[in-house]
Enzyme design. Structure first.
Site, PDB file in Angstrom:
ATOM      1  N   THR A 167      60.794  18.635  61.268  1.00  0.00           N
ATOM      2  CA  THR A 167      60.618  18.569  62.629  1.00  0.00           C
ATOM      3  C   THR A 167      59.979  19.645  63.490  1.00  0.00           C
ATOM      4  OG1 THR A 167      62.662  17.048  62.771  1.00  0.00           O
ATOM      5  CG2 THR A 167      61.827  18.066  65.032  1.00  0.00           C
ATOM      6  N   TYR A 178      70.739  26.528  50.647  1.00  0.00           N
ATOM      7  CA  TYR A 178      70.824  25.847  51.748  1.00  0.00           C
ATOM      8  C   TYR A 178      71.113  24.408  51.518  1.00  0.00           C
ATOM      9  CZ  TYR A 178      68.598  23.573  55.970  1.00  0.00           C
ATOM     10  OH  TYR A 178      68.365  22.680  57.171  1.00  0.00           O
ATOM     11  N   ASP A 180      76.378  30.486  69.599  1.00  0.00           N
ATOM     12  CA  ASP A 180      75.273  31.045  68.654  1.00  0.00           C
ATOM     13  C   ASP A 180      75.610  32.384  68.396  1.00  0.00           C
ATOM     14  OD1 ASP A 180      72.565  31.744  67.332  1.00  0.00           O
ATOM     15  OD2 ASP A 180      71.848  29.876  68.239  1.00  0.00           O
ATOM     16  N   ASN A 181      75.226  32.995  67.070  1.00  0.00           N
ATOM     17  CA  ASN A 181      75.544  34.225  66.791  1.00  0.00           C
ATOM     18  C   ASN A 181      74.026  34.993  66.878  1.00  0.00           C
ATOM     19  OD1 ASN A 181      74.201  33.466  64.518  1.00  0.00           O
ATOM     20  ND2 ASN A 181      75.672  34.179  62.997  1.00  0.00           N
ATOM     21  N   PHE A 191      65.886  26.426  67.601  1.00  0.00           N
ATOM     22  CA  PHE A 191      64.819  25.429  67.978  1.00  0.00           C
ATOM     23  C   PHE A 191      65.293  24.100  68.541  1.00  0.00           C
ATOM     24  CE2 PHE A 191      62.139  22.194  65.716  1.00  0.00           C
ATOM     25  CZ  PHE A 191      61.207  21.743  66.755  1.00  0.00           C
ATOM     26  N   LYS A 196      89.305  18.082  64.839  1.00  0.00           N
ATOM     27  CA  LYS A 196      90.734  17.501  64.673  1.00  0.00           C
ATOM     28  C   LYS A 196      91.506  17.872  65.541  1.00  0.00           C
ATOM     29  CE  LYS A 196      93.932  17.766  61.207  1.00  0.00           C
ATOM     30  NZ  LYS A 196      94.645  19.243  60.634  1.00  0.00           N
ATOM     31  N   VAL A 225      80.212  30.943  63.918  1.00  0.00           N
ATOM     32  CA  VAL A 225      81.159  29.978  63.567  1.00  0.00           C
ATOM     33  C   VAL A 225      81.652  29.901  62.181  1.00  0.00           C
ATOM     34  CG1 VAL A 225      80.051  28.271  65.332  1.00  0.00           C
ATOM     35  CG2 VAL A 225      79.243  28.239  62.631  1.00  0.00           C
ATOM     36  N   SER A 283      72.625  26.847  61.556  1.00  0.00           N
ATOM     37  CA  SER A 283      72.245  27.400  60.195  1.00  0.00           C
ATOM     38  C   SER A 283      70.775  27.846  60.324  1.00  0.00           C
ATOM     39  CB  SER A 283      72.233  26.137  59.533  1.00  0.00           C
ATOM     40  OG  SER A 283      71.630  26.416  58.005  1.00  0.00           O
ATOM     41  N   GLY A 319      88.078  21.456  61.875  1.00  0.00           N
ATOM     42  CA  GLY A 319      89.172  21.610  62.266  1.00  0.00           C
ATOM     43  C   GLY A 319      89.450  21.721  63.830  1.00  0.00           C
TER      44      GLY A 319
END
Ligand code: UDP
Length: 323
Positions: free
Chosen positions: A176, A146, A32-33, A12, A106, A58, A76, A103
């Protein structure tokens, strides 16, 4: 052309962020998975040259070739139904996933903004919630997976900032809503609209006196956009302070849809917060941001979106509850 990686891009919020950054002239890498996301939300972008999609989880090592300027970590599960169904993935994406993306930030010297949540405040004992409040979270309750993943996410993000000098931003997102919410994700907005459109009774959990404050998605995206380009590293609440009880909200939906539905009462899910309203003083001061859409305007746009669903799609996404 600046390059941005958006995780949770088919979800969303992620998909609306893709739209915004494509519009602003960025090269967008959408990741996205597809566990809770849906390619339908971003398929209109596939034909564009400045848009790419990576089907990737990810929580596994994240590789992006070449330069990268910005990362938005929005992957998530984000509804109670989802994190009850996939609690381990919820914990992993907030912890291992965030670690991988920090990571990457960085390595690429990219600025990273992570999506946190009002759930870090748990069932709050302070009202309205400002960013100084530490929260009241049940670590082992159904929402704990969560809430604690998101709290860990904030800690590791600050640690990467402090110890590695990574440019980090943290947004705490309050409820939201808008087009592209999943009709069956169990959240109250699609739940009530779906029930009204299917001709079912609206299910209120508990006595309906618990409150929420609903922010329209375009306002949320604007707040996130401004935060990313600000120089502020501490968490910022983004949400709409217009608070309403769930009972009154159900009545608004009945009026808006003109469907004359009845409401029925079901047990309140465990650890369902009783009150929630963002204190947005910090966002006003630092980002010169405040919401523009009031609920009647935002809900009308949301209803228009769900009215576009076929009868079959509406029936398929029959509402499930926690009882
Ligand atoms: N809720 C409800 N009926 C529903 C779905 C949700 O009364 O069919 C209530 C839920 O118990 C909560 C509020 O609406 O108090 C908002 O729920 P949602 O899942 O949208 O978000 P969250 O609880 O994470 O704020």
């Amino acid at each position: 052309m600046k390059k941005i990686l958006i995780t949770g891009a088919a979800g969303f919020l992620g998909s609306h962020l893709c739209d915004r950054f494509v519009k602003e002239g960025f090269h967008v890498i959408a990741m996205d998975n597809l566990i809770t996301g849906d390619l339908k939300n971003i398929e209109h972008l596939f034909k564009l040259e400045n848009f790419e999609f990576y089907h990737h989880d990810v929580t596994k090592f994240v590789h992006v070739p070449g330069k990268l300027d910005y990362i938005l970590h929005f992957a998530s599960p984000a509804s109670p139904i989802d994190y009850l169904k996939i609690p381990i993935q919820t914990l992993k994406v907030g912890s291992l996933g965030t670690h991988n993306l920090l990571g990457l930030a960085k390595e690429k010297k990219a600025r990273i903004l992570i999506a946190s949540t009002s759930e870090v405040y748990g069932d709050p004992l302070v009202h309205p919630q400002n960013e100084e409040y530490y929260g009241n979270v049940n670590t082992i309750g159904p929402r704990g997976v969560y809430d604690e993943a998101k709290r860990f996410q904030e800690s590791i993000t600050m640690a990467y900032h402090t110890y590695h000098g990574v440019e980090t931003r943290i947004v705490r997102i309050f409820n939201t809503y808008g087009p592209r919410m999943r009709l069956n994700d169990g959240r109250v907005v699609p739940a009530f609209i779906g029930q009204a459109l299917r001709g079912e009774d609206l299910t209120i959990f508990g006595d309906g006196l618990q409150t929420r404050s609903f922010c329209y998605v375009d306002d949320q995206v604007e707040g996130i956009y401004r935060l990313l380009f600000s120089d502020y590293i501490y968490p910022v609440n983004i949400g709409n302070p217009d608070e309403i009880t769930i009972k009154d909200f159900a009545e608004e939906i009945v009026k808006l849809t003109g469907t004359h539905q009845k409401v029925i009462y079901k047990p309140l899910p465990t650890d369902d917060p009783l009150q929630r309203q963002p204190d947005i003083s910090r966002a006003k001061e630092i980002l010169d941001w405040e919401p523009r859409f009031d609920r009647s305007e935002g809900m009308k746009l949301t209803l228009d979106y769900f009215k576009g669903f076929s009868e079959e799609e509406l029936q398929k996404s029959e509402h499930r509850d926690f009882s």
